[in-house]
Design a protein around this motif. Structure first.
Motif, short mmCIF file in Angstrom:
data_model
loop_
_atom_site.label_atom_id
_atom_site.label_comp_id
_atom_site.label_asym_id
_atom_site.label_seq_id
_atom_site.Cartn_x
_atom_site.Cartn_y
_atom_site.Cartn_z
N ALA A 98 8.57 0.12 4.44
CA ALA A 98 8.17 0.80 3.72
C ALA A 98 8.71 0.51 2.02
O ALA A 98 7.71 0.80 1.11
N ARG A 99 10.01 0.53 2.10
CA ARG A 99 10.41 0.21 0.99
C ARG A 99 10.23 -1.61 0.09
O ARG A 99 9.64 -1.38 -1.21
N ASP A 100 9.16 -2.65 0.88
CA ASP A 100 9.30 -3.51 0.24
C ASP A 100 7.64 -2.58 -0.33
O ASP A 100 6.44 -3.29 -1.87
N ASN A 101 6.47 -2.03 0.56
CA ASN A 101 5.42 -1.96 -0.10
C ASN A 101 5.74 -0.38 -1.14
O ASN A 101 4.82 -0.76 -2.27
N LEU A 102 6.81 0.27 -1.21
CA LEU A 102 6.92 0.90 -2.36
C LEU A 102 8.16 -0.30 -3.22
O LEU A 102 6.92 0.21 -5.02
N ARG A 103 8.89 -1.05 -3.40
CA ARG A 103 8.91 -1.88 -4.46
C ARG A 103 7.56 -2.81 -4.86
O ARG A 103 7.20 -2.38 -6.48
N PHE A 104 6.79 -2.97 -4.32
CA PHE A 104 5.28 -3.72 -4.83
C PHE A 104 4.42 -2.66 -6.12
O PHE A 104 4.22 -2.98 -6.76
N PHE A 105 4.61 -1.14 -5.44
CA PHE A 105 3.12 -0.45 -5.95
C PHE A 105 4.52 -0.14 -7.38
O PHE A 105 4.37 0.55 -8.20
N GLY A 106 5.30 0.55 -6.82
CA GLY A 106 6.52 1.00 -8.10
C GLY A 106 6.15 -0.31 -8.82
O GLY A 106 6.31 0.39 -10.68
N LYS A 107 6.37 -1.86 -8.97
CA LYS A 107 6.74 -2.90 -9.47
C LYS A 107 4.91 -2.43 -11.22
O LYS A 107 5.11 -2.61 -12.17
N LEU A 108 4.04 -2.25 -9.90
CA LEU A 108 2.43 -2.32 -10.38
C LEU A 108 2.90 -0.83 -11.33
O LEU A 108 2.00 -1.18 -12.56
N GLN A 109 3.62 -0.41 -11.37
CA GLN A 109 3.59 1.03 -11.89
C GLN A 109 4.57 0.63 -13.76
O GLN A 109 5.03 1.29 -14.46
#
Lengths: 324, 425
Positions: A98-109
């Motif tokens: 979950a953390r890596d998913n959020l990191r990826f989508f957060g960076k896209l934002q």
């Protein structure tokens, strides 16, 4: 909607066709900051297509969408930062945590560094997944996946959160927790667009509700306004047990006659053991109806009040049940 | 969900600037590669499988993996010298063969059967093209005079683009002849100088004749031929190219799979253009392919002692074939309607190209040999074989590199246009 505030979302006469099928036909809606708007309709009504156009994922054949005053199209980029999407399916990489998913989508934002780390920790706390943050999403239960899905939509603190049927397939406990959280988000000034075919969810969460069927928005308003609009009645069902040795039919007939005389009662139907009262006064008539049987050889054993709801409204407006 | 009392923070007043397209593309590529590394598919499908399968396919021929070539010798000169060279070549090489199984070439070197036969000088190219012989060494007109006069001697070699190894062997033999002619001259010169210094009368013509006799029969030095052959050196890249279709195909198909799983929807709901998505996916595919072939190059060189030849040429060919196969993978994915359809098409095309391109066997004849240069993997294998023969450089394989790049860019461009519609949801 609070008229003093500029709407976060304005969708104006949206149309989308797929070949000969018009999936969305002139849908208009607007949502103010802090408002939760429910798009209620059965499967295939056009909810997801409407949301796809609102989120800039699908080009509208006609009509327009503005988010915070800026046009939203499939080519938009900057305005998409104001929007958080929680898709109907769990849109996360199952082989990542979950953390890596959020990191990826957060960076896209555009989030990075400590700000991103802090936001990840915060949303994981909100959805109650802090303890499982390092675990792969594929190891989560269905409810946990849904919660992680919502966390990804909240990560960048959008002004408009769009949730597409976020509780489908979720156990009752997780469902309740999700609804509580969404309820709380609206109170924090976030505009929420919530699609569902669960009437109870729309009634519980939404300040205003749009009823959509076959691509068209057939009615819109608060829950009470919608109920009032269709003029639906409350049905009160009273069950009674006659005393031994008495003429039960006569006793029930007398009771029905007394109930018909009560103010606000529009109709009474009697059977051997039950009395159905149709009224627009709601449950306030229950006490009077029970008292009307006081001196009769009957013991009232059960009372059931069926107030009009969105299901009733939908049935009235479309001629079919919400879950057809 | 949280029974937690922690409330989400209110919407931010200010937002970070939207990252540029290239940065979004790098993030998407990085995420794809991270996932491939974590599920170990990058290691297994891109590195281990090609090496192991390359060894298996190679050793499936066992000690019996062999290569045979028929080299024609065309005497355009017809002089006494050229006839002597021709006869010596044919009798010596054909009777002894060329054994590449010596320790110099490593344990996996195969046996090579080599036969030389005289052919008529007219229609040499036709003989090569119709497969009567694999290559021809041409003893050019004026060879005898040139040898007598001490002029530079150049022997011609006619080869077939689909049989570069045969051409390389013919070239090695021709080089050997030229070297021996030079050695003969050196011996004559040394004898003349020696005689003059000792005051003894010296007849140069007699010394030359004696030297020619001494040099006959010709001793063909098959040094270059030996280094040409390595089972692993051939089949590891051959298998790597086959697996490139699958791994790069899977990378390209991730556009469709992410669309089906919904993650593409979330990516597109972020400030990310469809161009950034496609660029990121393409970058991931290319990096994965390059990691695969360059790792195989390093492993086979370091662990198995395979000499791939000029490093610049090898790097260029490997990079070009990755671009080429990535382009084809993007095209297949772009044209397919579903992920399963793309998967099936990739398998069919990969296996067809593997057969036509010589990934499962060395050499080939007839239509297969004729088509080999027109397949990306076959073209790359021919270029790599040419490089591993030891003489070719980047310049020599540049046409192959450019051809592979052209195929990759063309198919990739069409594929990306088709994929753009899929990314647009």
């Amino acid at each position: 909607m609070d008229g003093s505030q500029e709407p976060v979302l304005v969708a104006d006469r949206l149309v989308r066709r797929f070949g000969d099928l018009t999936a969305v036909d002139g849908v208009s809606l607007s949502i103010a900051p802090g408002e939760t708007y429910g798009l209620l309709g059965p499967n295939g009504a056009g909810k997801t297509t409407t949301i796809s156009m609102i989120c800039g994922l699908l080009e509208a054949d006609a009509g327009s969408v503005t988010v915070q005053g800026q046009p939203m199209t499939t080519g938009s980029t900057g305005v998409k930062s104001a929007l958080g999407l929680v898709p109907q399916d769990v849109a996360l990489y199952p082989d990542l945590s979950a953390r890596d998913n959020l990191r990826f989508f957060g960076k896209l934002q555009g989030l990075s560094g400590r700000v991103l780390d802090a936001r990840i920790a915060e949303v994981l706390e909100v959805v109650g997944l802090s303890e499982r943050a390092k675990d792969r999403v594929e190891t989560y239960s269905g409810g946990m996946k849904r919660r992680a899905n919502i966390a990804a939509g909240l990560l960048h603190q959008p002004q408009l959160l769009v949730l597409d049927e976020p509780t489908v397939g979720v156990d009752p406990q997780s469902r309740n927790a999700i609804l509580e959280s969404i309820d709380e988000l609206g109170g924090k000034g976030l505009a929420v667009l919530y699609t569902t075919h669960y009437m109870e969810e729309a009634e519980r969460l939404c300040d205003r509700i749009g009823i959509i069927d076959e691509g068209r928005l057939v009615a819109e308003g608060t829950r009470d306004a919608l109920v009032a609009m269709v003029g639906a009645d409350t049905t009160v069902t009273l069950t009674a047990t006659p005393s031994e040795g008495v003429d039960a039919a006569a006793a029930m007939a007398t009771w029905a006659q007394r109930c018909r005389a009560l103010d606000g009662v529009e109709d009474v139907q009697a059977t051997k053991a039950t009395l159905d009262l149709v009224t627009r006064e709601g449950s306030v008539l229950v006490a009077a109806a029970v008292m009307a049987a006081d001196d009769l050889p009957l013991a009232v054993t059960a009372v059931e009040v069926n107030e009009p709801n969105l299901e009733t409204v939908f049935l009235h407006l479309t001629g079919k049940a919400l879950r057809d | 969900m949280a029974a937690s009392s922690t409330a989400p923070a209110p919407p931010r007043p200010g937002r970070p600037p939207v990252p540029p397209t290239w940065r979004q593309a790098l993030r998407i590529a990085g995420n794809d590669l991270r996932r491939r590394v974590r599920d170990r598919s990058l290691l297994i499908m891109s590195v281990l499988a090609p090496i192991v399968l390359g060894m298996i396919v190679g050793f499936a021929f066992g000690g019996g993996f062999s290569f045979s070539a028929t080299i024609g010798v065309a005497d355009e000169d017809g002089s006494r010298v050229s006839r002597q060279i021709s006869q010596a070549l044919i009798s010596e090489v054909t009777s002894d063969g060329v054994d590449t199984g010596s320790s110099a070439s490593g344990a996996d070197a195969p046996e090579v059967g080599l036969e030389l036969e005289p052919v008529e000088p007219d229609g040499v190219r036709e003989l090569v093209e119709d497969g009567t012989v694999d290559a021809v060494i041409v003893l050019p007109a004026g060879l005898g005079d040139a040898v007598q006069a001490g002029s530079p001697v150049t022997l011609g070699v006619v080869g077939h683009p689909g049989r570069t190894l045969s051409a390389a062997i013919a070239q090695a033999v021709a080089d050997s002849i030229a070297a021996q002619i030079a050695a003969t001259r050196l011996a004559v010169a040394a004898a003349v100088v020696s005689g003059q210094q000792s005051g003894q009368p010296v007849d140069p013509a007699q010394v030359a004749a004696d030297a020619r006799d001494l040099a006959s029969p010709l001793q063909v030095q098959p040094t270059d031929v030996r280094s040409t052959f390595s089972v692993i050196g051939y089949f590891a890249p051959a298998m790597a190219m086959l697996f490139l279709f699958f791994t790069l195909g899977a990378g390209a198909r991730s556009v469709i799979s992410e669309r089906n799983e919904g993650t593409l929807q979330r990516v597109r709901a972020a400030p990310v253009t469809s161009g950034a998505v496609l660029l990121g996916k393409t970058l991931a595919v290319l990096v994965q392919g390059l990691l695969s072939v360059f790792t195989i190059w390093a492993v086979t060189s370091l662990a198995f002692g395979v000499d791939w030849g000029d490093p610049l040429g090898v790097a260029a060919v490997l990079a070009a074939v990755v671009v080429s196969i990535a382009g084809i993978a993007l095209l297949i994915t772009g044209l397919a309607r579903t992920e399963n359809q793309a998967d099936g098409l990739t398998t069919i095309i990969a296996l067809a190209l593997a057969v036509l391109g010589g990934s499962f066997f060395f050499g080939g004849a007839g239509a297969v040999a004729a088509l080999k240069p027109f397949t990306p993997n076959g073209r790359a294998l021919l270029a790599l074989t040419e490089l591993s023969a030891g003489e070719a450089t980047l310049f020599d394989v540049l046409p192959s590199v450019l051809g592979l790049l052209a195929v990759g860019l063309l198919t990739g461009a069409v594929g990306l246009v088709a994929l753009r519609r899929k990314v647009a949801l």
